[in-house]
Design a protein around this motif. Structure first.
Motif, PDB file in Angstrom:
ATOM      1  N   THR A 180      -3.245   0.923  -4.328  1.00 22.94           N
ATOM      2  CA  THR A 180      -2.215  -0.642  -3.878  1.00 22.94           C
ATOM      3  C   THR A 180      -1.601  -1.027  -5.385  1.00 22.94           C
ATOM      4  O   THR A 180      -1.618  -1.055  -6.087  1.00 22.94           O
ATOM      5  N   ARG A 219       4.707   3.889   2.271  1.00 18.24           N
ATOM      6  CA  ARG A 219       4.662   2.758   2.027  1.00 18.24           C
ATOM      7  C   ARG A 219       4.762   1.081   3.475  1.00 18.24           C
ATOM      8  O   ARG A 219       5.560   0.997   4.053  1.00 18.24           O
ATOM      9  N   GLN A 261       0.504  -0.756  -0.051  1.00 14.59           N
ATOM     10  CA  GLN A 261       0.398   0.142   0.220  1.00 14.59           C
ATOM     11  C   GLN A 261       1.339   1.842  -0.271  1.00 14.59           C
ATOM     12  O   GLN A 261       1.902   1.048   0.625  1.00 14.59           O
TER      13      GLN A 261
END
Length: 616
Positions: free
Chosen positions: A97, A611, A25
């Motif tokens: 994503t 991240r 993500q």
């Protein structure tokens, strides 16, 4: 096909494979309130009014009376030029994503294969006017690359799909691949084989990654042969793949919103071409050397204005011929924006947008008169009312006259104007050399095992976008050079060694974004200065990576300083609690003194990025 592959490696004597990958993500949250000035809601004229110079100037007002049947002196034309207020504001720049799967295959002891499949989903969290298209690009049909499928909010591609064959001193790689020859952070000198994909997070990812995620792959063949132990000759032939810029209306768009850039025709003209290159590299004691040559089409587009298509301004007389050329309105590059929200609506808007893009809004006015007979006739008509310098001449020589002419043109068309622009990809040859040298000194001193890297390239007759946006491109020779000093140094017995690097780059004719220096430095009150042109463009980089004692934590820092007046600072931290999970965070802090800086088009993009990655 990968769905049926187990995520373990079967035991086999000759053939085996392994599958790995990660899911991540990626989130970038804005840490300032600025909006992208290249999009309508971030335009500094959003919701503002400026006086219409054409209405306040007696001569220009008479010219508008001739064109509109008395609309100026009767008061039908408003005395102010106003952009509607757009209220959209964006907090998230990225909320995506990403999934990547890597398949490694050993066919034999000499033949291996590799495939990387990437999926990237970006929902529309960017509140622009309308529904922005993040990934569709009209290069390969509706796709940006040879091996991809995309829609507005997602893309699936194969950035790597190749086989490797090795036999003694011979090695060959065939398939879709990146070719990375350069070793500098941020700078690209020898790294000239591939263009960049800037659609996801522009180039604002971790600096130490050296464009690994942005560098574009393309189908090709790459071979090398090692001889005399320390020497290698490498050659490649690869299909042309252009750089992919962020689409209009997306978070990191760097082109003026009123300019619609057409990429497809320029790519179609060269899509069957191959880039080729060769490099000789070797070692002489502590000195590593390389010589390289590349013949390519530049993946970075050069642009020019083109006829924008038919327009029908209902309340003006501008549709018919205005002079001896006999040309009608279809022969000029503008399209009217009747919504009033997206086009250039005033000279102030025009000069801000053009200077931010690194082109000369003042010189474009002269170029339009040269390239488009209809506008030559229109400007000549305006000259009889004193809008230009002299009667019978379509040209202006002062900034004040240029402002008056732009306001008169926009008012005469009756609506803000959008410009039609076409991209082309020019052929060029690049010749270069590089060397690296390892210094040795007293152990544990800063000079011990210090590595110096130098890369230099020369491009004869390189083509640049002309700051006047005409089809007469600037053609000049350009030298580019970079110097890097790097080493690992242990400052404390309690901490692992720190890696740090210092770099300097010089470009003779353009900046890091490829914009010719003569188009830089303008603003809403001044034409482009071009003062940078004589001395070239220079930038400095400092970066450092510091692991912590247990290697669970790592601190990063990267700084890029533009000597034209701007700075980019990227502090970051990485946390890896297990072998499977990694959490990294970094900030992008960007500042530009003026429009001469490379950071001006994306100064708004200060963000905090996180991240969260799970590897398998």
């Amino acid at each position: 096909a990968l769905a049926g592959v187990p995520l373990v490696s079967p035991t086999a004597s000759a053939f085996d494979y392994s599958v790995s990958g990660f899911i991540r993500q990626e989130m970038a949250y804005k840490i300032n309130s600025d909006q992208n000035p290249n999009n309508p809601n971030g335009n500094p004229m959003n919701g503002k009014s400026v006086p219409n110079r054409a209405v306040s100037d007696p001569g220009a007002c008479l010219a508008l009376d001739v064109l509109t049947g008395g609309g100026c002196t009767s008061g039908a034309i408003p005395p102010d030029l106003t952009k509607p207020k757009l209220e959209q504001k964006s907090d998230w720049m990225v909320f995506a994503t990403r999934v990547e799967l890597d398949l490694n295959v050993n066919f034999t002891s000499n033949l291996t294969g590799f495939m990387k499949m990437r999926g990237y989903f970006q929902p529309d969290v960017f509140e622009d006017y309308g529904d922005p298209n993040f990934f569709n690009v009209n290069n390969h049909g509706n796709e940006a690359t040879y091996l991809s499928h995309s829609e507005d909010n997602y893309m699936i591609d194969l950035p790597s799909l190749f086989v490797d064959y090795s036999n003694g001193s011979f090695w060959m790689r065939a398939g879709n691949q990146q070719i990375a020859w350069g070793e500098a952070l941020f700078f690209r000198v020898a790294d000239a084989a591939n263009g960049l994909d800037l659609r996801r997070h522009f180039f604002l990812d971790v600096g130490a990654e050296e464009y690994a995620d942005e560098r574009l792959s393309a189908p090709g063949i790459r071979t090398s042969y090692t001889f005399a132990q320390d020497w290698e000759i490498e050659v490649f032939a690869q299909m042309f793949q252009p750089t992919v810029l962020p689409n209009r209306g997306t978070p990191y768009s760097i082109l003026p919103y009123p300019a619609t850039v057409h990429f497809e025709k320029g790519f179609d003209d060269v899509d069957e071409n191959f880039n080729v290159g060769a490099r000789l590299s070797g070692q002489i004691g502590n000195l590593g050397v390389q010589l390289f040559a590349i013949s390519r089409h530049n993946p970075d587009p050069i642009v020019r204005t083109i006829p924008g298509g038919p327009t029908v301004p209902p309340r003006t007389l501008l549709t018919g011929p205005l002079g001896p050329s006999g040309e009608t309105v279809e022969s000029e590059p503008f399209i009217q924006d009747w919504s009033g929200e997206f086009g250039f609506n005033s000279a102030t808007d025009w000069f801000y947008g053009t200077s931010l893009a690194g082109v000369d809004g003042f010189d474009i006015i002269r170029g339009l008169a040269d390239d488009y007979p209809y506008l030559h006739d229109a400007f000549t008509l305006f000259s009889t009312f004193g809008v230009t310098d002299e009667v019978g001449s379509p040209y202006v020589s002062t900034f004040e006259k240029a402002e008056l002419l732009v306001d008169t043109l926009i008012t005469g068309f009756g609506a803000p104007l959008q410009a039609a622009v076409e991209a082309e990809y020019a052929a060029e040859d690049i010749f270069g050399f590089g060397f690296n040298y390892i210094f040795y000194s007293e152990p544990d001193t800063l000079l011990d095992q210090l590595v110096m890297r130098v890369e230099v390239s020369y491009t004869p007759d390189k083509k640049f976008t002309n700051p006047n946006a005409s089809s007469q491109y600037i053609v000049e020779d350009e030298w580019i050079g970079s110097l890097a000093l790097e080493k690992y140094h242990r400052f404390s017995d309690d901490f692992p060694a720190t890696f740090f690097v210092f770099q300097w780059m010089h470009k003779g004719k353009s900046d890091m974004l490829g914009r010719h220096l003569s188009g830089l430095g303008g603003d809403i009150n001044h034409p482009s200065g071009g003062g940078e042109e004589g001395r070239g463009w220079d930038a400095l980089v400092f970066a450092a990576l510091q692991p912590f004692p247990n290697l669970t934590w790592r601190a990063d820092l990267a700084v890029l300083y533009d000597l034209n007046g701007g700075i980019f600072i990227q502090p970051g931290v990485r946390y890896k609690p297990t072998g499977d999970w990694t959490i990294s965070a970094f900030a992008n802090i960007i500042s530009a003194d003026d429009h001469a800086s490379i950071f001006a088009p994306f100064e708004f993009a200060d963000d905090f990025t996180v991240r969260i990655t799970y590897q398998f």
